[in-house]
Design a protein around this motif. Structure first.
Motif, PDB file in Angstrom:
ATOM      1  N   PHE A   8      11.240  -4.831   2.686  1.00 48.03           N
ATOM      2  CA  PHE A   8      10.049  -4.845   1.964  1.00 48.03           C
ATOM      3  C   PHE A   8       9.345  -6.027   1.843  1.00 48.03           C
ATOM      4  CE2 PHE A   8      13.087  -1.618  -0.219  1.00 48.03           C
ATOM      5  CZ  PHE A   8      12.396  -0.534  -0.294  1.00 48.03           C
ATOM      6  N   THR A   9       8.019  -5.977   2.048  1.00 47.80           N
ATOM      7  CA  THR A   9       7.354  -7.072   2.087  1.00 47.80           C
ATOM      8  C   THR A   9       7.279  -7.865   0.540  1.00 47.80           C
ATOM      9  OG1 THR A   9       5.086  -5.934   1.649  1.00 47.80           O
ATOM     10  CG2 THR A   9       5.874  -6.273   3.798  1.00 47.80           C
ATOM     11  N   ARG A  10       7.117  -9.075   0.560  1.00 48.38           N
ATOM     12  CA  ARG A  10       6.872  -9.598  -0.986  1.00 48.38           C
ATOM     13  C   ARG A  10       5.918  -8.915  -1.696  1.00 48.38           C
ATOM     14  NH1 ARG A  10       6.470 -16.129  -0.569  1.00 48.38           N
ATOM     15  NH2 ARG A  10       8.672 -15.557   0.454  1.00 48.38           N
ATOM     16  N   ASP A  11       4.726  -8.647  -1.233  1.00 48.58           N
ATOM     17  CA  ASP A  11       3.875  -7.978  -1.965  1.00 48.58           C
ATOM     18  C   ASP A  11       4.367  -6.562  -2.315  1.00 48.58           C
ATOM     19  OD1 ASP A  11       0.837  -9.176  -0.008  1.00 48.58           O
ATOM     20  OD2 ASP A  11       2.045 -10.258  -1.789  1.00 48.58           O
ATOM     21  N   ALA A  12       4.998  -5.862  -1.502  1.00 52.28           N
ATOM     22  CA  ALA A  12       5.488  -4.493  -1.908  1.00 52.28           C
ATOM     23  C   ALA A  12       6.552  -4.638  -3.011  1.00 52.28           C
ATOM     24  CB  ALA A  12       6.233  -4.054  -0.723  1.00 52.28           C
ATOM     25  N   ILE A  13       7.336  -5.761  -3.114  1.00 57.01           N
ATOM     26  CA  ILE A  13       8.345  -5.929  -4.202  1.00 57.01           C
ATOM     27  C   ILE A  13       7.414  -6.318  -5.368  1.00 57.01           C
ATOM     28  CG2 ILE A  13      10.153  -7.520  -5.146  1.00 57.01           C
ATOM     29  CD1 ILE A  13      10.887  -7.862  -2.095  1.00 57.01           C
ATOM     30  N   LYS A  14       6.494  -7.165  -5.375  1.00 57.04           N
ATOM     31  CA  LYS A  14       5.495  -7.347  -6.580  1.00 57.04           C
ATOM     32  C   LYS A  14       4.923  -6.111  -7.235  1.00 57.04           C
ATOM     33  CE  LYS A  14       4.581 -12.259  -5.389  1.00 57.04           C
ATOM     34  NZ  LYS A  14       3.448 -13.150  -4.998  1.00 57.04           N
ATOM     35  N   GLU A  15       4.519  -5.311  -6.130  1.00 56.08           N
ATOM     36  CA  GLU A  15       3.868  -4.009  -6.473  1.00 56.08           C
ATOM     37  C   GLU A  15       4.773  -3.112  -7.195  1.00 56.08           C
ATOM     38  OE1 GLU A  15       0.556  -3.372  -6.695  1.00 56.08           O
ATOM     39  OE2 GLU A  15       0.922  -1.225  -7.161  1.00 56.08           O
ATOM     40  N   ALA A  16       6.004  -3.169  -6.866  1.00 57.34           N
ATOM     41  CA  ALA A  16       7.244  -2.217  -7.275  1.00 57.34           C
ATOM     42  C   ALA A  16       7.120  -2.530  -8.696  1.00 57.34           C
ATOM     43  CB  ALA A  16       8.281  -2.296  -6.558  1.00 57.34           C
ATOM     44  N   THR A  17       7.230  -3.726  -9.135  1.00 54.01           N
ATOM     45  CA  THR A  17       7.526  -3.925 -10.653  1.00 54.01           C
ATOM     46  C   THR A  17       6.287  -4.724 -11.153  1.00 54.01           C
ATOM     47  OG1 THR A  17       7.959  -6.245  -9.919  1.00 54.01           O
ATOM     48  CG2 THR A  17       9.901  -4.720 -10.147  1.00 54.01           C
ATOM     49  N   ARG A  18       5.041  -4.269 -10.945  1.00 53.75           N
ATOM     50  CA  ARG A  18       3.667  -4.542 -11.621  1.00 53.75           C
ATOM     51  C   ARG A  18       3.676  -4.197 -12.948  1.00 53.75           C
ATOM     52  NH1 ARG A  18      -1.205  -2.040 -11.463  1.00 53.75           N
ATOM     53  NH2 ARG A  18      -0.585  -0.783  -9.855  1.00 53.75           N
ATOM     54  N   ASP A  19       3.158  -5.138 -13.659  1.00 54.56           N
ATOM     55  CA  ASP A  19       3.187  -4.719 -15.216  1.00 54.56           C
ATOM     56  C   ASP A  19       1.949  -3.694 -15.551  1.00 54.56           C
ATOM     57  OD1 ASP A  19       3.227  -8.407 -16.373  1.00 54.56           O
ATOM     58  OD2 ASP A  19       4.825  -6.753 -16.157  1.00 54.56           O
TER      59      ASP A  19
ATOM     60  N   SER B  65       0.813  -1.231  -0.010  1.00 54.78           N
ATOM     61  CA  SER B  65      -0.141  -0.211   0.266  1.00 54.78           C
ATOM     62  C   SER B  65       0.872   1.200  -0.056  1.00 54.78           C
ATOM     63  CB  SER B  65      -0.786   0.006   1.175  1.00 54.78           C
ATOM     64  OG  SER B  65      -0.247  -0.098   2.575  1.00 54.78           O
ATOM     65  N   GLN B  66       2.107   1.304   0.655  1.00 51.00           N
ATOM     66  CA  GLN B  66       3.134   2.422   0.767  1.00 51.00           C
ATOM     67  C   GLN B  66       3.516   2.677  -0.893  1.00 51.00           C
ATOM     68  OE1 GLN B  66       5.010   0.923   4.183  1.00 51.00           O
ATOM     69  NE2 GLN B  66       4.702   2.866   5.281  1.00 51.00           N
ATOM     70  N   ILE B  67       3.779   1.441  -1.382  1.00 49.87           N
ATOM     71  CA  ILE B  67       4.269   1.529  -2.648  1.00 49.87           C
ATOM     72  C   ILE B  67       3.117   2.126  -3.666  1.00 49.87           C
ATOM     73  CG2 ILE B  67       5.130   0.104  -4.798  1.00 49.87           C
ATOM     74  CD1 ILE B  67       7.272   0.157  -2.616  1.00 49.87           C
TER      75      ILE B  67
ATOM     76  N   ALA C  24       2.470  -0.586 -14.695  1.00 51.54           N
ATOM     77  CA  ALA C  24       2.507   0.460 -13.696  1.00 51.54           C
ATOM     78  C   ALA C  24       3.889   1.090 -13.501  1.00 51.54           C
ATOM     79  CB  ALA C  24       2.042   0.010 -12.143  1.00 51.54           C
ATOM     80  N   PRO C  25       4.114   2.424 -13.766  1.00 45.43           N
ATOM     81  CA  PRO C  25       5.434   2.938 -13.583  1.00 45.43           C
ATOM     82  C   PRO C  25       6.217   2.076 -12.550  1.00 45.43           C
ATOM     83  CG  PRO C  25       3.890   4.610 -13.385  1.00 45.43           C
ATOM     84  CD  PRO C  25       2.909   3.432 -13.114  1.00 45.43           C
ATOM     85  N   PRO C  26       7.610   1.807 -13.050  1.00 42.09           N
ATOM     86  CA  PRO C  26       8.313   0.900 -12.103  1.00 42.09           C
ATOM     87  C   PRO C  26       9.197   1.751 -11.079  1.00 42.09           C
ATOM     88  CG  PRO C  26       9.419   1.494 -14.026  1.00 42.09           C
ATOM     89  CD  PRO C  26       7.988   2.010 -14.107  1.00 42.09           C
ATOM     90  N   ILE C  27       9.094   1.182  -9.863  1.00 43.33           N
ATOM     91  CA  ILE C  27       9.956   1.950  -8.468  1.00 43.33           C
ATOM     92  C   ILE C  27      10.927   0.925  -8.050  1.00 43.33           C
ATOM     93  CG2 ILE C  27       9.559   2.479  -6.294  1.00 43.33           C
ATOM     94  CD1 ILE C  27       6.670   3.086  -6.926  1.00 43.33           C
ATOM     95  N   ASP C  28      12.201   1.527  -8.284  1.00 41.76           N
ATOM     96  CA  ASP C  28      13.254   0.735  -7.879  1.00 41.76           C
ATOM     97  C   ASP C  28      13.273   0.713  -6.368  1.00 41.76           C
ATOM     98  OD1 ASP C  28      15.409   1.903 -10.568  1.00 41.76           O
ATOM     99  OD2 ASP C  28      14.311  -0.121 -10.165  1.00 41.76           O
TER     100      ASP C  28
END
Length: 273
Positions: A220-231, A196-198, A233-237
């Motif tokens: 980072f939670t596993r879901d946060a890592i997935k969200e950061a690279t979600r297809d 959610s923070q991502i 959506a703008p990527p977040i490193d």
């Protein structure tokens, strides 16, 4: 240019490249084009650039500045008050030291006393605790310095409340040709950043840039890592606490590496004499 150099670095958040310092001094002193176009002697360097170079050198010898191998200059302390500095005293002190060195004997080549280095885990834990002890503004300045040392330019810390958690912006350069704006966020705590923070961070990026960077001392939670690279959506490193301390070590920021000389006697060599 001595005092303006200090003021420029303070305005830049405590560190800056030679180009950033130059631009900031020009702005602070409101120097007109006629002055900026004056060259130093027969060189292509301007008189302002020449004087700023000497100012950085004198301030470093005086103990107020330090610089890295990557061309980033920084204040040794954020508590330096330019109002308490006397440019003439700085010049005199540096010249006196240089004069003493020129007539002194050469320094001894004797090796310094060996220092026992802590194990790998110990120094990481110590550095991590140091990061957690920083106040939010200091951690933001550290992130700013980290990005500059990593090749980013025009790195600014915004720190504006109500800005969706955006702590700063910089421009990443690729091979000196391509560049793109990056918004970054700093989270200094021991917990885990959630998905959610991502999403909140990405929402704050909306319409401003297509690239984000989130730096935390935590994980980072596993879901946060997935969200950061979600297809789609703008990527977040993401840089977590472990990656952060390793990067600080690689760049030599707040970390000193002491090489220990190891000498072993080769008994076999003597048997063959």
């Amino acid at each position: 240019m001595l005092i303006p150099t200090i003021q420029a670095l303070q305005a830049l958040g405590g560190s800056g490249t030679i180009e950033e310092i130059y631009e900031q001094v020009v702005q602070l002193l409101n120097l007109p084009d006629q002055v900026l176009e004056i060259t130093h002697g027969s060189t292509s360097q301007s008189e302002v650039e020449y004087r700023l170079a000497w100012s950085r050198t004198y301030l470093k010898k005086y103990g107020l500045l330090e610089n890295s191998a990557r061309g980033v200059w920084s204040l040794v302390s954020t508590s330096i008050n330019p109002a308490n500095l006397d440019a003439r005293e700085i010049v005199k002190a540096v010249r006196d030291v240089d004069k003493k060195k020129s007539i002194a004997s050469e320094p001894s080549d004797e090796p310094s006393e060996a220092i026992e280095t802590p194990d790998e885990l110990a120094w990481q834990q110590q550095l991590h605790q140091m990061l957690l002890s920083l106040d939010p503004s200091a951690f933001e300045r550290l992130a700013q310095r980290l990005l500059r040392e990593s090749g980013f330019i025009q790195v600014q810390v915004t720190g504006k409340s109500g800005d969706g958690g955006i702590d700063g912006v910089g421009i990443a350069r690729i091979n000196g040709f391509l560049s793109f704006h990056v918004l970054f966020q700093c989270k200094r705590y021991q917990g885990s950043v959630t998905s959610s923070q991502i999403r909140d961070f990405r929402g704050a990026m909306q319409g401003r840039t297509d690239k984000g960077l989130l730096i935390t001392t935590g994980t980072f939670t596993r879901d946060a890592i997935k969200e950061a690279t979600r297809d789609g959506a703008p990527p977040i490193d993401l840089i977590d606490g472990e990656q952060l301390v390793q990067r600080l070590k690689e760049l030599g920021l707040g970390v000193e590496i002491t090489m220990i000389e190891s000498v072993e006697v080769d008994a076999d060599w003597f048997t063959k004499i």
